[in-house]
Motif scaffolding. Structure first.
Motif, PDB file in Angstrom:
ATOM      1  N   GLN A 190       0.770  -1.079   0.230  1.00  0.00           N
ATOM      2  CA  GLN A 190       0.013   0.356  -0.336  1.00  0.00           C
ATOM      3  C   GLN A 190       0.939   1.125   0.513  1.00  0.00           C
ATOM      4  O   GLN A 190       0.929   2.462  -0.727  1.00  0.00           O
ATOM      5  CB  GLN A 190      -1.024  -0.355   1.348  1.00  0.00           C
ATOM      6  N   ARG A 191       1.845   1.720   0.608  1.00  0.00           N
ATOM      7  CA  ARG A 191       2.689   2.163   0.361  1.00  0.00           C
ATOM      8  C   ARG A 191       3.470   2.494  -0.636  1.00  0.00           C
ATOM      9  O   ARG A 191       3.285   3.342  -1.134  1.00  0.00           O
ATOM     10  CB  ARG A 191       4.161   2.201   1.609  1.00  0.00           C
ATOM     11  N   ILE A 192       4.152   1.726  -1.457  1.00  0.00           N
ATOM     12  CA  ILE A 192       4.528   1.661  -2.825  1.00  0.00           C
ATOM     13  C   ILE A 192       3.322   1.948  -3.360  1.00  0.00           C
ATOM     14  O   ILE A 192       2.944   3.319  -4.497  1.00  0.00           O
ATOM     15  CB  ILE A 192       4.666   0.301  -3.396  1.00  0.00           C
ATOM     16  N   MET A 193       2.050   1.599  -3.641  1.00  0.00           N
ATOM     17  CA  MET A 193       0.516   2.585  -4.312  1.00  0.00           C
ATOM     18  C   MET A 193       0.627   3.851  -3.999  1.00  0.00           C
ATOM     19  O   MET A 193       0.554   5.290  -4.931  1.00  0.00           O
ATOM     20  CB  MET A 193      -0.549   2.115  -3.747  1.00  0.00           C
ATOM     21  N   ILE A 194       1.170   4.495  -2.103  1.00  0.00           N
ATOM     22  CA  ILE A 194       0.696   5.702  -2.345  1.00  0.00           C
ATOM     23  C   ILE A 194       2.023   6.500  -2.852  1.00  0.00           C
ATOM     24  O   ILE A 194       1.769   7.761  -3.413  1.00  0.00           O
ATOM     25  CB  ILE A 194       1.350   5.470  -0.975  1.00  0.00           C
ATOM     26  N   ALA A 195       3.183   5.466  -2.801  1.00  0.00           N
ATOM     27  CA  ALA A 195       4.461   6.326  -3.415  1.00  0.00           C
ATOM     28  C   ALA A 195       4.113   6.394  -5.366  1.00  0.00           C
ATOM     29  O   ALA A 195       4.327   7.942  -5.487  1.00  0.00           O
ATOM     30  CB  ALA A 195       5.614   5.538  -3.417  1.00  0.00           C
ATOM     31  N   MET A 196       3.670   5.889  -5.642  1.00  0.00           N
ATOM     32  CA  MET A 196       3.632   6.579  -7.333  1.00  0.00           C
ATOM     33  C   MET A 196       1.966   6.716  -7.423  1.00  0.00           C
ATOM     34  O   MET A 196       2.334   7.762  -8.667  1.00  0.00           O
ATOM     35  CB  MET A 196       2.245   4.722  -7.320  1.00  0.00           C
ATOM     36  N   ALA A 197       1.944   7.220  -6.376  1.00  0.00           N
ATOM     37  CA  ALA A 197       0.163   9.025  -5.967  1.00  0.00           C
ATOM     38  C   ALA A 197       0.734   9.598  -5.860  1.00  0.00           C
ATOM     39  O   ALA A 197       0.509  10.435  -6.752  1.00  0.00           O
ATOM     40  CB  ALA A 197      -1.158   7.679  -5.323  1.00  0.00           C
ATOM     41  N   ILE A 198       1.547   9.770  -5.293  1.00  0.00           N
ATOM     42  CA  ILE A 198       2.110  10.829  -5.122  1.00  0.00           C
ATOM     43  C   ILE A 198       3.230  11.952  -5.721  1.00  0.00           C
ATOM     44  O   ILE A 198       3.409  12.308  -5.793  1.00  0.00           O
ATOM     45  CB  ILE A 198       2.134  11.108  -3.612  1.00  0.00           C
ATOM     46  N   ALA A 199       3.467  10.742  -6.650  1.00  0.00           N
ATOM     47  CA  ALA A 199       5.142  11.156  -7.236  1.00  0.00           C
ATOM     48  C   ALA A 199       4.833  12.007  -8.168  1.00  0.00           C
ATOM     49  O   ALA A 199       5.637  12.915  -8.187  1.00  0.00           O
ATOM     50  CB  ALA A 199       5.019   9.359  -8.380  1.00  0.00           C
ATOM     51  N   LEU A 200       4.177  12.299  -9.108  1.00  0.00           N
ATOM     52  CA  LEU A 200       3.963  13.620  -9.702  1.00  0.00           C
ATOM     53  C   LEU A 200       3.316  15.029  -8.537  1.00  0.00           C
ATOM     54  O   LEU A 200       2.833  15.828  -9.363  1.00  0.00           O
ATOM     55  CB  LEU A 200       3.239  13.428 -10.484  1.00  0.00           C
ATOM     56  N   ASP A 201       3.548  15.003  -7.746  1.00  0.00           N
ATOM     57  CA  ASP A 201       2.948  16.164  -6.812  1.00  0.00           C
ATOM     58  C   ASP A 201       1.273  16.415  -7.227  1.00  0.00           C
ATOM     59  O   ASP A 201       1.358  17.821  -7.640  1.00  0.00           O
ATOM     60  CB  ASP A 201       4.108  17.990  -6.389  1.00  0.00           C
TER      61      ASP A 201
END
Lengths: 367, 351
Positions: A179-190
């Motif tokens: 779930q943290r990886i998904m969050i990383a992807m989601a917030i990657a582009l600010d």
């Protein structure tokens, strides 16, 4: 028949003059099924400002996930169809926008986290590669540069040993880490808007606490507008600023979260709050809401909640209540919202002993 | 909340006979390697020494995170899996060694309700056939009034329309299907029902209906429940006593009141403090213990205390000596922790 609810929208807890980030107006989505047209969303209105958390609360079939998919533009069409309404991101209507501009926003400015991280990540690609893809596709970065950014994101969401683990595959991570990886992807582009669809439902309670804390920290750091879609009244009470309670594709109640929990203005919200067992209370018998949510292809006339409502009258069975103001910043779609809000509504029925149906109070023999 | 010792509340089941006595139950699943010659390279210690007793009319809640072995425990108690060690006694009789006819007779008395009402009912059988199946497997229990009438009675009992006896599972909603599962469990007049996450697949508004139903049935028939769930609020509501499991072992066992108002094991405290309360005014008002990391691999649990890798209280003794599940000092419940200390602050009292 007009299906729309009032279009005043609701903006409790926002500073005036602040242009909303996201504005949903009178959204209507339906699905063609063998059993007929299922109206998944019937006139949905809300606004979201930067730094704000809006919780969309509802049970299965209430249309909360369809709302998320429609905003993201990932609704399966057909069988889905957007029958009307607007979704404005900083004033631009997403629904009339061409696909190219929309694709730039999707993932970039409006990002989403799904419930099930295992089936949302690609199982045959390393997670670092999947996060880096965001930078390569949207930002045109070179592989090496993108990978470095991906590792940085993994560190940001608290994955230990990010440098070494960037080459690992999704199945090598635990549920919370995925779930943290998904969050990383989601917030990657600010992104400006983050939609989290049941982000912690599949997680254990101790891991849920970690992930919710991370989401909240990131929201403050990036000043994102967060739409939290959930069925968990506890999570909502913990993190949300305002809340929209959905039932059968309609908003039943919308208000500030403190207001909603203290003085619910709709019998459904009231019932939900009374029916959950609380960890800080051993309690007696639970006050269950009897009956079942209606089928979307066969909605009862009048208020969709009337077959399960303790206060329902003939008016509720014929006339559909509009979403209207009952107190400042507090909207409710109930004919007797003021009485429910004040706690003076007259009970017309009570749940049967097994909880499967309702008994009219007037039909009961006097004791 | 008063800080007085919670033991002041007398145990209402103290003089009731034990229905189920479980002692030192162990189940290890082998991990093998190789295709033709399978070598055993290790074992997942799913259940690793669990003991408790269940008394007549009582509900024992078992909570824990995924992978802690709570569902394996349910299967062992049903003898759907054979344990590697330990004993289970049903009303004083050894349940694990009985065979043949006697096993069948005892099995009637212990029934199970599963989590997923979508996969635990055969989609090709009508509801009437599903609920009547226990009578076909146990013909000597055939009801006097006839199977069909008894099935109708059972449907009525769980709040379903007896007219729907010929319908199929797909025609019912999740909550109704769970009611069908309960009716099937009740058919043979069991003494013990093992409920394995019976309400976790249900919506909030329906969950309360099913919990009330379980409550009513317990009172009416004097049933004993083992209620396995991961939702701590649900377990508190329904249970008389609660056992907290971590990596195949019980970390703490006590009455509902002891566990929830004065948890003494650090894991229980962390677990309870992580549950979000449905009240925004309590935001930040309580101590929240956020555990670091994930539970360790059950194939290779840490030495000594299994929780020490995530515990903020861990010292040397925790790595070398495994704490036993015993009553410690002033603490009335049983705890498996060298540093057990009651903490009343993890859940604020609800006014």
């Amino acid at each position: 028949m007009t299906e729309s609810q009032t279009s005043t929208g609701f903006t409790p807890g926002t500073s005036p003059g602040d242009a909303p980030l996201l504005e949903v107006k009178d959204l209507q989505v339906e699905f063609r099924t063998k059993a007929g047209v299922a109206r998944a969303i019937n006139g949905l209105n809300f606004t979201l400002h930067a730094g704000e958390t809006l919780a969309i609360l509802g049970e299965s079939g209430s249309g909360k996930s369809v709302t998320a998919q429609t905003i993201m533009g990932i609704l399966d069409m057909p069988p889905g169809r957007i029958a009307g309404g607007e979704i404005r991101y900083r004033g631009d209507d997403l629904l009339t926008m061409n696909e190219e501009s929309r694709r730039k926003l999707r993932g970039g400015k409006i990002a989403m986290i799904f419930q099930d991280a295992l089936s949302s990540l690609n199982p045959v690609l390393p997670v670092g590669w999947q996060i880096a893809e965001m930078f390569r596709v949207h930002r045109g970065m070179k592989r090496k540069e993108a990978r470095a950014k991906a590792v940085e994101m993994m560190q940001r969401v608290g994955i230990p040993g990010a440098e070494e683990r960037a080459g690992d595959f999704p199945h090598q991570f635990s549920g919370g880490m995925r779930q943290r990886i998904m969050i990383a992807m989601a917030i990657a582009l600010d992104p400006d808007v983050l939609i989290a669809d049941e982000p912690t439902t599949a997680l254990d309670v101790t891991v849920q606490a970690q992930v919710m804390r991370l989401l909240k920290d990131l929201q403050t750091e990036f000043n994102m507008g967060l739409i939290l879609i959930t069925h968990d009244l506890g999570v909502v009470a913990d993190v949300a600023d305002k809340i929209a309670v959905m039932y059968s594709g309609r908003v039943m109640e919308a208000a500030d979260v403190y207001e909603t929990y203290a003085k619910p203005g709709h019998p459904y919200t009231q019932g939900l709050l009374a029916s959950i067992p609380r960890i800080d209370d051993e309690g007696g018998r639970l006050r269950a809401i009897s009956g079942l949510p209606p089928s979307l292809t066969d909605m009862p006339p009048g208020c969709p909640f009337n077959p399960r409502c303790e206060f329902a009258t003939d008016r509720c069975r014929t006339e559909r209540p509009e979403l209207r103001l009952v107190a400042e910043g507090h909207l409710s779609a109930c004919h007797y919202a003021e009485d429910v809000y004040a706690g003076t509504a007259t009970r017309t029925r009570r749940p049967s002993p097994t909880g499967a149906g309702m008994i009219d109070v007037s039909e009961e023999a006097p004791e | 909340m008063s800080l007085s010792v919670p033991a002041a509340a007398a145990d209402p089941f103290a003089d009731k006979p034990s229905v189920l006595e479980v002692d030192g139950l162990v189940k290890h699943f082998p991990i093998t390697q190789g295709i033709v010659f399978q070598r055993k390279v290790g074992a997942v210690k799913a259940v690793d020494g669990v003991s408790f007793n269940l008394r007549e009319g009582e509900t024992l809640g078992i909570v824990g995170e995924s992978g802690c072995g709570k569902s394996t425990l349910a299967k062992l108690l049903m003898r759907l899996e054979e344990p590697d060690a330990g004993t289970v006694k049903f009303r004083g009789k050894d349940f694990l060694s009985v065979k043949g006819d006697e096993l069948r007779r005892l099995r009637r008395k212990i029934q199970i309700i599963f989590q997923d009402p979508y996969t635990s009912l055969n989609p090709r059988m009508s509801v009437g056939d599903i609920i009547a199946e226990p009578f076909k497997l146990h013909p000597e229990e055939k009801p006097k009034q006839g199977i069909r009438n008894r099935v109708k009675e059972l449907l009525d009992l769980v709040g379903l329309n007896p007219e729907h006896i010929n319908r199929y599972p797909h025609q019912f909603s999740g909550g109704q299907r769970q009611r069908i599962g309960i009716a099937r469990g009740l058919a043979l007049n069991p003494d013990v029902i093992i409920c394995d996450e019976p309400v976790s697949a249900l919506d909030v508004s329906v969950q309360a209906q099913v919990m009330n139903l379980l409550d009513d049935l317990q009172k009416e028939f004097g049933l004993s429940y083992i209620f396995i769930a991961h939702d701590l609020s649900v377990v508190r509501h329904i249970s008389d006593r609660v056992g907290v499991m971590y990596l195949g072992k019980l970390a703490e066992l006590g009455t509902q009141d002891e566990i929830y108002t004065g948890p003494a094991h650090p894991y229980t405290q962390a677990l309870l403090s992580a549950v979000p309360l449905p009240d925004p005014t309590l935001r930040g008002a309580r101590e929240q213990i956020v555990l670091q990391g994930d539970p360790p691999n059950p194939a290779n649990p840490p030495s000594g205390c299994r929780f020490r890798t995530r515990c903020w209280k861990a010292t040397e003794i925790c790595a070398t000596q495994e704490p036993e599940l015993i009553s410690r000092g002033q603490i009335t419940q049983l705890t498996a922790c060298h540093h057990a200390q009651q903490n009343e602050k993890v859940i604020p009292s609800h006014g």
